[in-house]
Design a protein around this motif. Structure first.
Motif, PDB file in Angstrom:
ATOM      1  N   MET A   1       0.849  -1.197   0.000  1.00 39.60           N
ATOM      2  CA  MET A   1       0.000   0.000   0.000  1.00 39.60           C
ATOM      3  C   MET A   1       0.882   1.244   0.000  1.00 39.60           C
ATOM      4  N   PHE A   2       0.525   2.200  -0.851  1.00 37.64           N
ATOM      5  CA  PHE A   2       1.293   3.438  -0.940  1.00 37.64           C
ATOM      6  C   PHE A   2       1.087   4.311   0.289  1.00 37.64           C
ATOM      7  N   GLN A   3       2.153   4.963   0.709  1.00 41.36           N
ATOM      8  CA  GLN A   3       2.079   5.885   1.832  1.00 41.36           C
ATOM      9  C   GLN A   3       2.268   7.318   1.328  1.00 41.36           C
ATOM     10  N   ILE A   4       1.422   8.210   1.836  1.00 43.76           N
ATOM     11  CA  ILE A   4       1.444   9.612   1.419  1.00 43.76           C
ATOM     12  C   ILE A   4       1.692  10.489   2.634  1.00 43.76           C
ATOM     13  N   LEU A   5       2.567  11.484   2.447  1.00 49.20           N
ATOM     14  CA  LEU A   5       2.859  12.439   3.501  1.00 49.20           C
ATOM     15  C   LEU A   5       2.207  13.773   3.166  1.00 49.20           C
ATOM     16  N   VAL A   6       1.416  14.305   4.090  1.00 49.40           N
ATOM     17  CA  VAL A   6       0.784  15.618   3.941  1.00 49.40           C
ATOM     18  C   VAL A   6       1.478  16.592   4.886  1.00 49.40           C
ATOM     19  N   ILE A   7       1.983  17.707   4.333  1.00 43.11           N
ATOM     20  CA  ILE A   7       2.644  18.732   5.143  1.00 43.11           C
ATOM     21  C   ILE A   7       1.874  20.039   4.984  1.00 43.11           C
ATOM     22  N   ASP A   8       1.230  20.470   6.053  1.00 42.49           N
ATOM     23  CA  ASP A   8       0.446  21.718   6.001  1.00 42.49           C
ATOM     24  C   ASP A   8       0.278  22.256   7.417  1.00 42.49           C
ATOM     25  N   ASP A   9       0.505  23.568   7.577  1.00 39.43           N
ATOM     26  CA  ASP A   9       0.356  24.157   8.905  1.00 39.43           C
ATOM     27  C   ASP A   9      -1.094  24.440   9.257  1.00 39.43           C
ATOM     28  N   ASP A  10      -1.989  24.355   8.266  1.00 39.24           N
ATOM     29  CA  ASP A  10      -3.430  24.554   8.508  1.00 39.24           C
ATOM     30  C   ASP A  10      -4.037  23.197   8.864  1.00 39.24           C
ATOM     31  N   ILE A  11      -4.399  23.043  10.118  1.00 36.60           N
ATOM     32  CA  ILE A  11      -4.902  21.746  10.604  1.00 36.60           C
ATOM     33  C   ILE A  11      -6.163  21.319   9.868  1.00 36.60           C
ATOM     34  N   SER A  12      -7.028  22.270   9.505  1.00 32.73           N
ATOM     35  CA  SER A  12      -8.277  21.916   8.821  1.00 32.73           C
ATOM     36  C   SER A  12      -7.978  21.318   7.440  1.00 32.73           C
ATOM     37  N   ILE A  13      -7.046  21.906   6.701  1.00 33.06           N
ATOM     38  CA  ILE A  13      -6.686  21.363   5.379  1.00 33.06           C
ATOM     39  C   ILE A  13      -5.973  20.027   5.554  1.00 33.06           C
ATOM     40  N   GLN A  14      -5.111  19.950   6.541  1.00 32.34           N
ATOM     41  CA  GLN A  14      -4.403  18.702   6.826  1.00 32.34           C
ATOM     42  C   GLN A  14      -5.391  17.574   7.097  1.00 32.34           C
ATOM     43  N   THR A  15      -6.414  17.875   7.918  1.00 34.39           N
ATOM     44  CA  THR A  15      -7.435  16.875   8.265  1.00 34.39           C
ATOM     45  C   THR A  15      -8.266  16.490   7.044  1.00 34.39           C
ATOM     46  N   LEU A  16      -8.623  17.503   6.228  1.00 36.54           N
ATOM     47  CA  LEU A  16      -9.415  17.252   5.025  1.00 36.54           C
ATOM     48  C   LEU A  16      -8.667  16.332   4.065  1.00 36.54           C
ATOM     49  N   LEU A  17      -7.420  16.643   3.803  1.00 38.45           N
ATOM     50  CA  LEU A  17      -6.626  15.822   2.892  1.00 38.45           C
ATOM     51  C   LEU A  17      -6.451  14.404   3.420  1.00 38.45           C
ATOM     52  N   LYS A  18      -6.213  14.296   4.706  1.00 33.89           N
ATOM     53  CA  LYS A  18      -6.014  12.977   5.318  1.00 33.89           C
ATOM     54  C   LYS A  18      -7.268  12.112   5.144  1.00 33.89           C
TER      55      LYS A  18
END
Length: 378
Positions: A1-18
């Motif tokens: 399974m592929f692993q993706i790293l999300v880097i964002d200081d905006d927690i709402s965008i980070q949560t949305l992408l996750k």
């Protein structure tokens, strides 16, 4: 399974992408700033990174540059998440090493498509990297095999040494020396046109053919006959358009006579004398086209008596066709003078010659393969 790293200081965008990515079946790791993102990337080696461009501290451009210069992360697919949409900004991102961009606000279908495309490209990069490693391993094994075929130094009844420095992992130079009987020593050095595997294979074939004396009915004591037989066997049409030059000699240690023939090869250099004032230099070469060029090529023999305190040098043209630091080409005459100066040293070590050539060369590696054979008769 592929692993993706999300880097964002905006927690709402980070949560949305996750949430969106996990619904598609991906494993997602998140980081809230650039430093943390780099640490996570080093720890997890994700297949893909989605990184915000504008962040406090280490911004997205700096994160991208650092990851792309890390050999362990350079194949990771890097997507910038940004509201900047000018061409100038996109160029900055590409220069930093970015592979793609996703615009804010995030559109779900665009995200899916770009992530799928990025992961396909990442997998392709991984496959190519694996193939490259396998090829490098195979080339290293081939190079080791070729080196294992080359003869070991000899000390009795006289000294024979050699140096072999291919311009790449595999070279087209090859040499050998062996006793035809208790009194006659065969010596040769050949240089195949080109470099790499295509040049190495004909060289190995010649070495195995001559060492096993597989050419039946051939007089291996007669150099011109050997060159003629090789020319008939290795015509360009049948050997991937590869031809080679060769110097072949047979030394009779009883009467100290050398018989030799050459095919487009640089002359062997015979240096004799016990002092600089009494040094004699002979260039040993006969006319003859390189082996493989023309089926009707003719080869002739020449003879030379070996005086006391003599050294014979056989080499490829890579030993003197060297581009110096000032951009000019070195010469055969200058190389001969180095060999002459070696004649009157105590041990006549070939490493002195090789170190001089390495210092003379203007590049990290030589443009051509470099081989030298040295026979000290006394």
């Amino acid at each position: 399974m592929f692993q993706i790293l999300v880097i964002d200081d905006d927690i709402s965008i980070q949560t949305l992408l996750k949430r969106m990515l996990e619904k598609q079946g991906y494993q997602v790791v998140a980081a809230s700033n650039g430093e943390e993102g780099i640490a996570q990337a080093i720890a997890y080696h994700p297949a893909l990174v989605i990184c915000d461009w504008i962040m406090p501290g280490l911004n997205g451009l700096e994160v991208c540059k650092r990851m792309k210069t890390d050999p362990n992360l350079s194949t990771t697919f890097f997507i910038f998440l940004t509201s900047l949409d000018s061409i100038a900004d996109r160029v900055k991102g590409l220069d930093a090493g970015a592979d793609d961009f996703i615009s804010k606000p995030i559109e779900k279908n665009e995200l899916k498509a770009r992530v799928r495309a990025g992961l396909r490209l990442h997998q392709l990069s991984q496959d190519l990297h694996t193939q490259k490693l396998l090829l490098e391993t195979e080339l290293a094994e081939a190079a080791e095999y070729m080196r294992s075929l080359l003869p070991l130094p000899a000390t009795e009844p006289f000294s024979i040494n050699s140096r072999f420095l291919p311009s790449r992992q595999l070279g087209g130079d090859c040499f050998d020396y062996y006793w035809l009987d208790s009194d006659y020593l065969a010596i040769y050095l050949l240089d195949t046109a080109g470099h790499g595997l295509k040049a190495a294979l004909p060289s190995i074939s010649v070495l195995n053919l001559l060492r096993s004396r597989a050419l039946k009915g051939l007089n291996y004591y007669q150099p011109s006959d050997v060159l003629k037989a090789l020319n008939q066997t290795f015509q360009m049409n049948y050997q991937n358009d590869k031809y080679f030059t060769i110097w072949y000699g047979v030394y009779n240690r009883v009467n100290r006579q050398l018989i030799y023939a050459s095919a487009g090869h640089p002359p062997a250099i015979l240096v004799s004398g016990t002092s600089p004032k009494k040094t004699a230099i002979q260039l040993l070469r006969t006319p003859g086209m390189p082996v493989g060029m023309f089926p009707e090529a003719k080869y002739v023999d020449a003879y030379c008596n070996i005086e006391k305190s003599s050294s014979l040098y056989i080499f490829s043209d890579g030993a003197y066709e060297i581009t110096k630091l000032d951009g000019t080409l070195w010469s055969l005459d200058a190389f001969i003078q180095i060999l002459v100066s070696l004649q009157h040293t105590i041990d006549r070590q070939l490493d002195q010659v090789l170190n001089y050539l390495i210092a003379l060369n203007s590049k990290e590696a030589f443009d051509d393969d470099l081989s030298i054979l040295q026979i000290n008769f006394d």
